[in-house]
Design an enzyme around this catalytic site. Structure first.
Site, PDB file in Angstrom:
ATOM      1  N   CYS A  42       0.767  -1.131  -0.191  1.00  0.00           N
ATOM      2  CA  CYS A  42       0.175  -0.102  -0.258  1.00  0.00           C
ATOM      3  C   CYS A  42       0.829   1.318  -0.201  1.00  0.00           C
ATOM      4  O   CYS A  42       0.319   2.421   0.106  1.00  0.00           O
ATOM      5  CB  CYS A  42      -0.889   0.189   1.102  1.00  0.00           C
ATOM      6  SG  CYS A  42      -2.178  -1.372   0.854  1.00  0.00           S
ATOM      7  N   CYS A  88      -0.602  10.028   6.453  1.00  0.00           N
ATOM      8  CA  CYS A  88       0.539   9.786   7.119  1.00  0.00           C
ATOM      9  C   CYS A  88       0.396  10.011   8.755  1.00  0.00           C
ATOM     10  O   CYS A  88       0.919   9.347   9.509  1.00  0.00           O
ATOM     11  CB  CYS A  88       1.751  10.744   6.433  1.00  0.00           C
ATOM     12  SG  CYS A  88       2.019  10.147   5.009  1.00  0.00           S
TER      13      CYS A  88
END
Ligand code: FES
Length: 288
Positions: free
Chosen positions: A35, A105
């Site tokens: 991913c 993130c």
């Protein structure tokens, strides 16, 4: 290139607390190479139950490295109860903000922390499991995770949910379900979505662009592919189209399409120009 704050660049170029703690009290592992992002967090407590040391290892872009680095700084010295209050918003705020498309993130950092705390509380017996029902099979994101980021970050569009969790960013088959979750969480309070600020892309001369593409492949992409027995070759650049060929293990890998989009293309968008897209060199037909 992305419009990163000075703090993001500082933590990306000089990440704090990189590595792994031996005999840790808690271990959290989230994401996957397929991913495009993965993070492993380990911590050790002192006698008072405070996080005395914490380290991370990550595979990801500049924002993933910066978010992980800041997370370690935010939780060092805290008790478990204090550390578990840290949100993805705290990570992004500490960094002076992240581009909207990179907010996932900061979410990955918070998830790794949760996984490490869960691992600690169960005495290392329990591995982090996804809570809720799987909504996005491409990226392994559940309804609970989507609900949580919507609430914590006041998200109102599917595009925003994709930016924060990656859900919806693959085949797109889960977008209808994400829309329903947004409606459920936000109800009547839906407001007009705030459009993300367009990234200011510096215009690159073609020769400079090709140099940057080659440099990004050499420094940001090839090392991780080689560590898995694969490789990549730059074949051609036509305006914003970059043509590459996978070699070795990568040439036969089932997740090559993800690697192409979520690793190769994502890195080139980040380090060269956001309008870049990547195509794999077409295979010669048999007999040619
Ligand atoms: S199922 Fe979510 S993007 Fe494919």
């Amino acid at each position: 290139m992305w419009d990163y704050s000075e703090k993001v660049m500082d933590h990306f170029l000089h990440p704090r607390n990189v590595g792994e703690i031996e005999n840790p009290d808690g271990v959290g592992e989230v994401g996957s190479l397929a991913c495009g992002d993965a993070l492993r967090l380990t911590f050790k407590l002192d006698k008072e139950g405070r996080i005395a040391d914490v380290k991370f290892k990550t595979f990801g872009c500049a924002s993933a490295i910066a978010s992980s680095s800041v997370l370690t700084e935010l939780i060092k010295g805290k008790t478990i109860e204090e550390a578990e209050k840290v949100t993805n918003r705290d990570i992004a705020d500490y960094l002076g903000g992240l581009p909207e498309q990179k907010m996932h993130c900061s979410v990955m950092g918070r998830e790794a922390l949760e996984a490490a705390i869960e691992n600690y509380r169960t005495g290392g017996k329990k591995k982090h499991e996804l809570e809720g029902n799987l909504v996005c099979t491409c990226f392994g994101v559940t309804d609970k995770e989507i609900e949580r980021v919507i609430r914590e970050n006041n998200l109102t569009t599917v595009e925003q949910v994709t930016n924060y969790t990656k859900a919806g960013g693959g085949c797109g088959g889960c977008k209808g379900e994400i829309e329903k979750i947004i409606q459920k969480v936000q109800g009547d309070t839906l407001r007009t979505p705030v459009k993300p600020k367009p990234q200011k892309a510096a215009k690159l001369k073609n020769i400079r662009k090709i140099q940057l593409i080659q440099q990004t492949i050499d420094e940001q992409i090839r090392p991780s592919l080689r560590s898995h027995g694969g490789d990549i070759e730059l074949i051609d650049v036509e305006d914003n189209k970059v043509i590459v060929a996978f070699r070795g293990m990568c040439a036969q890998c089932k997740t090559a399409e993800f690697t192409m989009k979520d690793v190769v293309e994502a890195r080139l968008k980040e380090f060269v120009a956001p309008e870049i897209f990547v195509e794999e060199q077409s295979q010669p037909s048999q007999g040619q």
